[in-house]
Scaffold this active site. Structure first.
Site, PDB file in Angstrom:
ATOM      1  N   GLY A  54       0.819  -1.205   0.000  1.00 23.69           N
ATOM      2  CA  GLY A  54       0.000   0.000   0.000  1.00 23.69           C
ATOM      3  C   GLY A  54       0.853   1.255   0.000  1.00 23.69           C
ATOM      4  CB  CYS A  55       0.085   4.686   1.138  1.00 30.36           C
ATOM      5  SG  CYS A  55       0.917   6.255   1.441  1.00 30.36           S
ATOM      6  CG  PHE A  56       5.811   5.015  -0.778  1.00 29.11           C
ATOM      7  CD1 PHE A  56       5.235   6.232  -0.464  1.00 29.11           C
ATOM      8  CD2 PHE A  56       6.408   4.889  -2.032  1.00 29.11           C
ATOM      9  CE1 PHE A  56       5.249   7.297  -1.350  1.00 29.11           C
ATOM     10  CE2 PHE A  56       6.413   5.946  -2.939  1.00 29.11           C
ATOM     11  CZ  PHE A  56       5.840   7.157  -2.587  1.00 29.11           C
TER      12      PHE A  56
END
Length: 233
Positions: A54-56
């Site tokens: 997902g979002c880093f």
């Protein structure tokens, strides 16, 4: 993730939403450790691992607070160098996934332990091409194996967790090899630490830090290792 200009009122609302509805973040549970682990030479000073979940911002923020991690860098893996740019990756057509490259001390933490944390608190590995509010293959759950042994350990671990039916449904995590990692733009690095009151971070990422502290107290450290320590604080 969403880069938004948030007002003070929005931040307050986001903070209240987090306390009222912590289920916005992916569910966390301490899964059992893998049956097998990567064997590293006794002379090894450091090893590397690359994960996408997902979002880093959140993935990086979690691993920056894990003991034994020397540095965790946000970036892109799975596609070509020419498309390793935030705007292009966001299209979902580059083959890249938002990823984090972890450099760690194998004398302090093993690859298997990193995998255990990855599957326990970093993300929901049963989600296919999405995490939280973010959708698309750029948010897929992937282990970017650095070598055959990492791939073998990750594959066996996924099968182990599936057999135990810990998540109630099969893991969607893929394993990809021979995919270079490209560091993301400077403004993405250390984002969680530099922006702890940012709406997205408050709702979706800060609960993960709490889960790390609660479920892995032996691996949690209060002070994160940052890519650009001079720019944070």
């Amino acid at each position: 993730m969403r880069l938004l200009a948030l007002t003070a009122g929005t931040l307050v609302a986001a903070a209240l939403a987090w306390h009222a509805a912590p289920s916005f973040a992916e569910p966390a549970r301490r899964v059992p450790p893998p049956r097998f682990d990567v064997m590293t030479p006794p002379t090894a000073i450091y090893e590397t691992a690359v994960f996408a979940g997902g979002c880093f911002w959140g993935v990086q923020g979690i691993f920056q607070r894990v003991k034994g991690v020397n540095i965790a860098v946000s970036g892109y893996a799975g596609g070509d160098a020419k498309t390793a740019r935030y705007e292009q990756v966001g299209s979902g057509r580059t083959g890249h996934a938002e990823s984090v490259r972890i450099v760690y001390d194998p004398k302090q933490i093993s690859y298997g332990k990193l995998l255990q944390i990855f599957f326990s608190v970093v993300h929901d590995p049963t989600e296919l091409n999405r995490q939280g509010p973010d959708t698309g293959p750029q948010y897929r759950s992937t282990v970017f194996a650095e070598n055959i042994e990492q791939a073998r350990v990750a594959k066996d671990y996924i099968a182990q967790l599936d057999r135990a039916k810990i998540f109630g449904k099969p893991l969607a995590t893929t394993i990809e090899m021979s995919k270079p990692f490209y560091a993301a733009e400077a403004y993405h690095q250390d984002f969680l630490t530099r922006n702890p009151r940012y709406g997205y971070v408050v709702i979706y990422d800060m609960p993960k830090l709490e889960n790390l502290k609660k479920l892995f107290p032996e691996s949690y450290r209060a002070t994160p290792v940052l890519v650009n320590p001079a720019k944070s604080g």
